[in-house]
Design a protein around this motif. Structure first.
Motif, PDB file in Angstrom:
ATOM      1  N   ALA A 118      49.901  89.718  29.716  1.00 42.58           N
ATOM      2  CA  ALA A 118      49.558  88.641  30.341  1.00 42.58           C
ATOM      3  C   ALA A 118      48.605  88.996  31.277  1.00 42.58           C
ATOM      4  O   ALA A 118      48.282  90.104  32.151  1.00 42.58           O
ATOM      5  CB  ALA A 118      50.365  88.019  31.205  1.00 42.58           C
ATOM      6  N   LEU A 119      47.081  88.496  31.246  1.00 44.43           N
ATOM      7  CA  LEU A 119      46.240  88.603  32.169  1.00 44.43           C
ATOM      8  C   LEU A 119      45.712  87.440  32.829  1.00 44.43           C
ATOM      9  O   LEU A 119      45.599  86.231  32.360  1.00 44.43           O
ATOM     10  CB  LEU A 119      44.746  89.383  31.353  1.00 44.43           C
ATOM     11  N   VAL A 120      45.240  87.495  34.173  1.00 43.38           N
ATOM     12  CA  VAL A 120      44.512  86.397  34.939  1.00 43.38           C
ATOM     13  C   VAL A 120      42.924  87.134  35.318  1.00 43.38           C
ATOM     14  O   VAL A 120      43.000  87.887  36.131  1.00 43.38           O
ATOM     15  CB  VAL A 120      45.208  86.001  36.124  1.00 43.38           C
ATOM     16  N   ALA A 121      42.044  86.369  34.968  1.00 48.50           N
ATOM     17  CA  ALA A 121      40.730  86.755  35.735  1.00 48.50           C
ATOM     18  C   ALA A 121      40.184  85.392  36.065  1.00 48.50           C
ATOM     19  O   ALA A 121      40.072  84.473  35.512  1.00 48.50           O
ATOM     20  CB  ALA A 121      39.996  87.329  34.539  1.00 48.50           C
ATOM     21  N   GLY A 122      39.755  85.637  37.250  1.00 47.74           N
ATOM     22  CA  GLY A 122      39.408  84.383  38.079  1.00 47.74           C
ATOM     23  C   GLY A 122      38.200  83.684  38.092  1.00 47.74           C
ATOM     24  O   GLY A 122      37.858  82.634  38.603  1.00 47.74           O
ATOM     25  N   GLU A 123      37.002  84.460  37.521  1.00 44.97           N
ATOM     26  CA  GLU A 123      35.869  83.875  37.353  1.00 44.97           C
ATOM     27  C   GLU A 123      35.081  84.550  36.338  1.00 44.97           C
ATOM     28  O   GLU A 123      35.323  85.474  35.695  1.00 44.97           O
ATOM     29  CB  GLU A 123      35.243  84.257  38.908  1.00 44.97           C
ATOM     30  N   THR A 124      33.668  84.502  36.520  1.00 43.49           N
ATOM     31  CA  THR A 124      32.614  85.079  35.487  1.00 43.49           C
ATOM     32  C   THR A 124      32.708  86.845  35.542  1.00 43.49           C
ATOM     33  O   THR A 124      32.855  87.333  34.261  1.00 43.49           O
ATOM     34  CB  THR A 124      31.173  84.560  35.680  1.00 43.49           C
ATOM     35  N   SER A 125      32.545  87.384  36.608  1.00 40.72           N
ATOM     36  CA  SER A 125      32.565  88.622  36.807  1.00 40.72           C
ATOM     37  C   SER A 125      34.006  89.117  36.222  1.00 40.72           C
ATOM     38  O   SER A 125      34.183  90.374  35.648  1.00 40.72           O
ATOM     39  CB  SER A 125      32.170  89.069  38.240  1.00 40.72           C
ATOM     40  N   GLY A 126      35.207  88.514  36.629  1.00 38.97           N
ATOM     41  CA  GLY A 126      36.348  89.016  36.286  1.00 38.97           C
ATOM     42  C   GLY A 126      36.693  88.958  34.652  1.00 38.97           C
ATOM     43  O   GLY A 126      37.355  89.930  34.208  1.00 38.97           O
TER      44      GLY A 126
ATOM     45  N   GLY B 235      46.890  84.041  29.197  1.00 36.66           N
ATOM     46  CA  GLY B 235      46.909  83.789  30.463  1.00 36.66           C
ATOM     47  C   GLY B 235      45.690  83.001  31.012  1.00 36.66           C
ATOM     48  O   GLY B 235      45.479  81.741  30.337  1.00 36.66           O
ATOM     49  N   ILE B 236      44.908  83.541  31.964  1.00 38.52           N
ATOM     50  CA  ILE B 236      43.777  82.712  32.328  1.00 38.52           C
ATOM     51  C   ILE B 236      42.517  83.635  32.198  1.00 38.52           C
ATOM     52  O   ILE B 236      42.449  84.717  32.679  1.00 38.52           O
ATOM     53  CB  ILE B 236      43.996  82.381  33.911  1.00 38.52           C
ATOM     54  N   GLY B 237      41.509  82.997  31.478  1.00 38.09           N
ATOM     55  CA  GLY B 237      40.465  83.868  31.389  1.00 38.09           C
ATOM     56  C   GLY B 237      39.202  83.018  30.602  1.00 38.09           C
ATOM     57  O   GLY B 237      39.337  81.714  30.844  1.00 38.09           O
ATOM     58  N   GLY B 238      38.364  83.644  30.435  1.00 39.58           N
ATOM     59  CA  GLY B 238      36.927  83.163  29.840  1.00 39.58           C
ATOM     60  C   GLY B 238      36.509  83.367  28.652  1.00 39.58           C
ATOM     61  O   GLY B 238      37.147  83.970  27.716  1.00 39.58           O
ATOM     62  N   ALA B 239      35.192  83.372  28.096  1.00 39.99           N
ATOM     63  CA  ALA B 239      34.659  83.453  26.980  1.00 39.99           C
ATOM     64  C   ALA B 239      34.773  85.138  26.513  1.00 39.99           C
ATOM     65  O   ALA B 239      34.859  85.379  25.183  1.00 39.99           O
ATOM     66  CB  ALA B 239      33.092  82.912  27.166  1.00 39.99           C
TER      67      ALA B 239
ATOM     68  N   SER C 153      41.135  77.786  31.948  1.00 38.36           N
ATOM     69  CA  SER C 153      40.102  78.581  31.952  1.00 38.36           C
ATOM     70  C   SER C 153      39.699  79.329  33.377  1.00 38.36           C
ATOM     71  O   SER C 153      40.353  78.803  34.260  1.00 38.36           O
ATOM     72  CB  SER C 153      38.751  77.589  31.877  1.00 38.36           C
ATOM     73  N   SER C 154      39.076  80.429  33.409  1.00 43.31           N
ATOM     74  CA  SER C 154      38.858  81.306  34.450  1.00 43.31           C
ATOM     75  C   SER C 154      37.999  80.279  35.482  1.00 43.31           C
ATOM     76  O   SER C 154      38.280  80.647  36.889  1.00 43.31           O
ATOM     77  CB  SER C 154      38.260  82.505  34.101  1.00 43.31           C
ATOM     78  N   GLU C 155      37.222  79.435  34.978  1.00 39.02           N
ATOM     79  CA  GLU C 155      36.451  78.507  35.944  1.00 39.02           C
ATOM     80  C   GLU C 155      37.503  77.810  36.952  1.00 39.02           C
ATOM     81  O   GLU C 155      37.077  77.263  38.109  1.00 39.02           O
ATOM     82  CB  GLU C 155      35.750  77.434  35.174  1.00 39.02           C
ATOM     83  N   LYS C 156      38.784  77.398  36.495  1.00 39.63           N
ATOM     84  CA  LYS C 156      39.613  76.697  37.649  1.00 39.63           C
ATOM     85  C   LYS C 156      39.723  77.681  38.811  1.00 39.63           C
ATOM     86  O   LYS C 156      40.074  76.913  39.933  1.00 39.63           O
ATOM     87  CB  LYS C 156      40.943  76.745  36.809  1.00 39.63           C
ATOM     88  N   LEU C 157      39.675  79.065  38.824  1.00 41.66           N
ATOM     89  CA  LEU C 157      39.806  79.727  40.005  1.00 41.66           C
ATOM     90  C   LEU C 157      38.557  80.394  40.326  1.00 41.66           C
ATOM     91  O   LEU C 157      38.619  81.054  41.639  1.00 41.66           O
ATOM     92  CB  LEU C 157      40.438  80.980  39.507  1.00 41.66           C
ATOM     93  N   ALA C 158      37.171  79.796  40.032  1.00 43.86           N
ATOM     94  CA  ALA C 158      36.148  80.482  40.654  1.00 43.86           C
ATOM     95  C   ALA C 158      35.694  79.392  41.919  1.00 43.86           C
ATOM     96  O   ALA C 158      34.712  78.848  41.816  1.00 43.86           O
ATOM     97  CB  ALA C 158      34.996  80.016  39.498  1.00 43.86           C
ATOM     98  N   VAL C 159      36.612  79.767  42.977  1.00 44.45           N
ATOM     99  CA  VAL C 159      36.406  78.970  44.422  1.00 44.45           C
ATOM    100  C   VAL C 159      36.305  80.239  45.284  1.00 44.45           C
ATOM    101  O   VAL C 159      37.149  81.222  45.356  1.00 44.45           O
ATOM    102  CB  VAL C 159      37.569  78.118  44.472  1.00 44.45           C
ATOM    103  N   ARG C 160      35.430  80.379  46.340  1.00 41.84           N
ATOM    104  CA  ARG C 160      35.400  81.349  47.142  1.00 41.84           C
ATOM    105  C   ARG C 160      35.317  80.492  48.279  1.00 41.84           C
ATOM    106  O   ARG C 160      34.366  79.933  48.728  1.00 41.84           O
ATOM    107  CB  ARG C 160      34.157  82.332  46.900  1.00 41.84           C
ATOM    108  N   GLY C 161      35.932  81.281  49.606  1.00 47.02           N
ATOM    109  CA  GLY C 161      35.715  80.769  50.915  1.00 47.02           C
ATOM    110  C   GLY C 161      36.855  79.955  51.497  1.00 47.02           C
ATOM    111  O   GLY C 161      37.566  79.331  50.628  1.00 47.02           O
ATOM    112  N   TYR C 162      37.265  80.175  52.554  1.00 51.77           N
ATOM    113  CA  TYR C 162      38.674  79.496  52.970  1.00 51.77           C
ATOM    114  C   TYR C 162      38.684  78.011  52.990  1.00 51.77           C
ATOM    115  O   TYR C 162      39.461  77.196  52.588  1.00 51.77           O
ATOM    116  CB  TYR C 162      38.800  79.729  54.590  1.00 51.77           C
ATOM    117  N   VAL C 163      37.274  77.278  53.587  1.00 51.82           N
ATOM    118  CA  VAL C 163      37.100  75.847  53.515  1.00 51.82           C
ATOM    119  C   VAL C 163      37.248  75.432  51.969  1.00 51.82           C
ATOM    120  O   VAL C 163      37.810  74.279  51.577  1.00 51.82           O
ATOM    121  CB  VAL C 163      36.028  75.569  54.129  1.00 51.82           C
ATOM    122  N   GLU C 164      36.588  76.243  51.275  1.00 51.07           N
ATOM    123  CA  GLU C 164      36.066  75.644  49.739  1.00 51.07           C
ATOM    124  C   GLU C 164      37.496  75.635  48.998  1.00 51.07           C
ATOM    125  O   GLU C 164      38.092  75.015  48.129  1.00 51.07           O
ATOM    126  CB  GLU C 164      35.417  76.371  49.059  1.00 51.07           C
TER     127      GLU C 164
END
Length: 381
Positions: A8-16, A38-42, A54-65
């Motif tokens: 099982a793998l989780v990658a959270g964004e494009t770079s991951g 798990g969670i991943g992309g293309a 999709s990994s795009e679900k986790l592609a959020v950066r920053g406390y407020v965001e």
């Protein structure tokens, strides 16, 4: 015959997704019948990965965001954890970057007897040093992409292996600029600036307009200059709207993906801080690193930061090898001037290329082999 494995793998964004895709390519050579999910992309899907989200679900950066998406993200993690502890229990869980999501998940899985590996050591040497305790609770083993990290983790009783950076094996030591330009329809004598405002919607929100306004100033100073943006497909429409609002016209091209081709083709890049800056360094390109974010997020992160640099090339070089313009300093005027400073300094560019070539050699290892060996040791422990 090597028995089948379930990873099982989780990658959270494009770079991951890119890192995990490269990792899966090596792992599948060891275990050809590997089941991965798990969670991943293309990039992961190209290696037979079954993305439950999709990994795009986790592609959020920053406390407020993150607060805006908190409920959805927590719900995804809860559902995934339930699956991994019951109906889809894996031989090993590999969290690829995304430490805010993965470390808590890894801790819960590890407590229930699932072996856990974290790929890419969280930047405890740059900020949030207190996170080392969470890493120890969460990961049976950490795969490190920078050479100084295993020793640092060992001081805290955390098993780790330096596997090099996968991108150092993908990106050639001597990029073929002519071929890249031909692929993009650029002339050899064009002055080309690559614009990379980020791979997340929030990054595009905070960067794209200022980057394009800087491009407009550059175009006035150097008529005939060309600008190329390798856009994440999901963000292309928004990027094109920002470009139209500035009025760059035919001087700017927005293309889907192909960031490596664009970096190989350019003379200099205007780039948001992140993994892409390391890619630019491996392409031996001069760059201007910039970053802007929500004001509250910036104030929190500034207090937790342990080093004077934010860009990976500068962190790895231990000095300001390339300029950084952060928050209020990230004005179109400052960005455009910093780009011009590179274009007017060929000797400085040559010295930077040599520096980045040395860095490339340092990061170049057989990452897939070393990572697979470490994962196999975890499975056998």
């Amino acid at each position: 015959m090597t028995p089948s494995k379930r990873f099982a793998l989780v990658a959270g964004e494009t770079s991951g997704d890119l890192l995990a895709g490269l990792l899966l390519g090596g792992v599948r050579q060891r275990w050809p019948d590997l089941q991965s999910f798990g969670i991943g992309g293309a990039q992961m899907a190209a290696q037979g990965f079954n993305a439950l989200w999709s990994s795009e679900k986790l592609a959020v950066r920053g406390y407020v965001e993150v607060l805006r998406h908190y409920r959805e993200i927590v719900n995804i993690r809860s559902q995934l954890q339930q699956r991994l502890l019951t109906t889809q229990r894996p031989d090993v869980f590999i969290g690829v970057d995304a430490p805010d999501f993965n470390l808590d998940l890894e801790a819960n899985l590890k407590a229930d007897g699932v072996r856990t590996v974290h790929f890419v050591c969280p930047s405890i040497w740059a900020w949030r040093a207190e996170r080392v305790e969470k890493i120890r609770r969460s990961a049976d083993h950490v795969l490190c992409i920078f050479p100084f990290e295993p020793e640092l983790l060992a001081q805290h009783g955390i098993a780790a292996t330096y596997v090099g950076h996968p991108l150092a094996n993908v990106i050639p030591l001597v990029p073929d600029r002519a071929a890249a330009r031909a692929k993009l329809g650029l002339r050899e004598d064009d002055t080309v600036v690559a614009i990379l405002p980020g791979s997340r919607a929030s990054e595009v929100q905070y960067h794209a307009r200022a980057f394009f306004e800087a491009a407009a100033l550059l175009l006035r100073a150097r008529p005939g200059m060309r600008f190329v943006v390798p856009a994440v497909p999901a963000l292309r429409e928004r990027i094109e709207a920002d470009a139209r609002a500035v009025g760059l016209g035919e001087a700017l091209s927005v293309i889907p993906g192909q960031s490596h081709t664009v970096l190989a083709a350019c003379d200099v890049t205007l780039i948001a801080s992140g993994t892409a800056t390391l890619e630019a360094a491996l392409f031996k390109r001069p760059m201007v690193i910039a970053y802007n974010m929500n004001w509250v997020t910036y104030q929190i992160m500034r207090r937790k930061h342990l080093q004077p640099w934010i860009g990976l090339p500068n962190i790895l070089c231990g000095e300001f090898a390339v300029p950084e313009l952060v928050q209020h300093a990230m004005t179109p005027q400052a960005l455009s001037q910093a780009v011009l400073d590179w274009l007017d300094a060929p000797e400085k560019i040559k010295a930077l290329e040599q520096r980045f070539t040395t860095l490339h050699h340092t990061l170049q290892r057989d990452t897939a082999q070393l990572a697979t060996d470490a994962i196999e040791q975890v499975l056998e422990s």
